[in-house]
Scaffold this motif. Structure first.
Motif, short mmCIF file in Angstrom:
data_model
loop_
_atom_site.label_atom_id
_atom_site.label_comp_id
_atom_site.label_asym_id
_atom_site.label_seq_id
_atom_site.Cartn_x
_atom_site.Cartn_y
_atom_site.Cartn_z
N LYS A 148 76.58 -18.55 113.69
CA LYS A 148 75.40 -18.99 112.92
C LYS A 148 75.61 -20.39 112.38
CE LYS A 148 72.52 -17.66 108.97
NZ LYS A 148 72.32 -16.66 107.88
N ARG A 149 76.80 -20.66 111.86
CA ARG A 149 77.08 -21.98 111.29
C ARG A 149 76.98 -23.07 112.35
NH1 ARG A 149 83.16 -23.28 109.96
NH2 ARG A 149 83.05 -23.84 112.18
N GLU A 150 77.50 -22.77 113.53
CA GLU A 150 77.53 -23.75 114.62
C GLU A 150 76.24 -23.77 115.44
OE1 GLU A 150 80.04 -25.88 115.30
OE2 GLU A 150 81.13 -25.18 113.53
N LYS A 151 75.32 -22.83 115.12
CA LYS A 151 74.10 -22.70 115.94
C LYS A 151 74.47 -22.56 117.41
CE LYS A 151 71.31 -25.33 112.64
NZ LYS A 151 70.46 -26.52 112.41
N ALA A 152 75.42 -21.66 117.66
CA ALA A 152 75.96 -21.50 119.01
C ALA A 152 74.91 -20.96 119.97
CB ALA A 152 77.16 -20.56 118.98
N ASP A 153 75.00 -21.40 121.20
CA ASP A 153 74.14 -20.90 122.26
C ASP A 153 74.84 -19.83 123.09
OD1 ASP A 153 71.87 -22.72 121.86
OD2 ASP A 153 73.31 -24.25 122.43
N LEU A 154 76.16 -19.83 123.05
CA LEU A 154 76.91 -18.88 123.88
C LEU A 154 78.25 -18.55 123.22
CD1 LEU A 154 77.15 -17.37 126.62
CD2 LEU A 154 78.24 -19.43 127.53
N ILE A 155 78.56 -17.26 123.13
CA ILE A 155 79.87 -16.79 122.66
C ILE A 155 80.60 -16.21 123.86
CG2 ILE A 155 81.09 -15.17 121.16
CD1 ILE A 155 78.67 -15.23 119.29
N ALA A 181 75.05 -10.32 117.90
CA ALA A 181 74.99 -11.78 118.01
C ALA A 181 73.54 -12.23 118.22
CB ALA A 181 75.87 -12.27 119.15
N LYS A 182 73.20 -13.37 117.64
CA LYS A 182 71.85 -13.93 117.78
C LYS A 182 71.78 -14.92 118.95
CE LYS A 182 70.60 -11.71 114.13
NZ LYS A 182 69.80 -10.46 114.27
N CYS A 183 72.81 -14.93 119.77
CA CYS A 183 72.80 -15.80 120.94
C CYS A 183 73.37 -15.01 122.11
CB CYS A 183 73.63 -17.06 120.69
SG CYS A 183 75.38 -16.74 120.39
N ASP A 184 73.46 -15.64 123.26
CA ASP A 184 74.01 -14.97 124.43
C ASP A 184 75.52 -14.77 124.27
OD1 ASP A 184 71.65 -14.75 126.18
OD2 ASP A 184 71.69 -16.93 126.06
N VAL A 185 76.02 -13.67 124.83
CA VAL A 185 77.45 -13.35 124.78
C VAL A 185 77.94 -13.10 126.20
CG1 VAL A 185 79.20 -11.75 123.92
CG2 VAL A 185 77.22 -12.34 122.49
N LEU A 186 79.03 -13.76 126.55
CA LEU A 186 79.63 -13.59 127.87
C LEU A 186 80.99 -12.94 127.69
CD1 LEU A 186 79.68 -14.14 130.94
CD2 LEU A 186 80.64 -16.38 130.43
#
Length: 215
Positions: A148-155, A181-186
């Motif tokens: 969330k802090r980094e506004k990540a697009d992918l974990i 997660a609020k973004c994509d996770v690989l």
């Protein structure tokens, strides 16, 4: 000497027909030089745009239980291709019996080894790279907070370390991160005969050497 003169008789109908023929020829030439984008081309353009948005910021997660060393090669390839920022984090879980900032030398040493190996892999490909060791009560919550802090697009997550988990390749923490997660996770599980996750520069081998707990 006899001179014959000839005259051209132009009619309105002839002018209209000539204009129609000229317009048809021009339209045909324009269509040939500027063909309309096909459905496949439109889908490919949309996919490329989506990929660029998706991998704008990438986080690779390490912990005593999560082995992501083999995922660094793929993470670097993604980051290099899309000019994304790459952040590697190592989560040290602090038991509730200790203060939140308690010294944990063995775990902190493992974090330095893992992140040092990750930095070596990233630097070999000139990827924008940062590393961070985080002490937290919960690995899952720490990863979600950083994302969330980094506004990540992918974990990007590896699988559980060998010897720490048996049975299914994924553990509860990995599943919970993927679910919340609020973004994509690989999530990557290293295959016995795969080549996709192998670093061209031998960084994967360096990571394994630098982190003896993987043996």
């Amino acid at each position: 000497m006899i001179y014959e003169s000839s005259s051209v008789h132009v009619t309105l109908a002839g002018v209209v027909i000539a204009c129609v023929i000229a317009a048809t020829v021009f339209a045909t030439l324009y269509w040939m030089l500027h063909p309309p984008a096909s459905y496949v081309m439109k889908i490919a353009a949309e996919a490329a745009s989506e990929l660029e948005r998706m991998v704008g910021s990438i986080i690779v997660v390490f912990s005593p239980e999560i082995n992501s060393a083999h995922m660094m090669a793929l993470a670097v390839k993604l980051a290099r291709g899309e000019r994304s920022e790459l952040l590697a984090i190592y989560i040290v879980e602090v038991p509730y019996t200790l203060p939140p900032d308690a010294e944990m030398p063995e775990e902190e040493r493992a974090a330095l080894d893992a992140l040092g190996a990750a930095e070596t892999i990233a630097n070999s490909s000139n990827v924008t790279f940062r590393a961070e060791t985080i002490k937290a009560r919960s690995t899952k919550q720490a990863v979600l907070d950083i994302a969330k802090r980094e506004k990540a697009d992918l974990i990007i997550l590896g699988s559980y370390r060998e010897g720490k988990y048996s049975g299914a390749p994924l553990g509860r923490t990995i599943e919970e991160i993927a679910a919340d997660a609020k973004c994509d996770v690989l999530i990557g599980v290293e295959g016995k005969h795969g080549t996709l996750l192998i670093d061209e520069g031998g960084g994967l081998q360096s990571a394994a050497i630098a982190n003896p707990t993987e043996e």
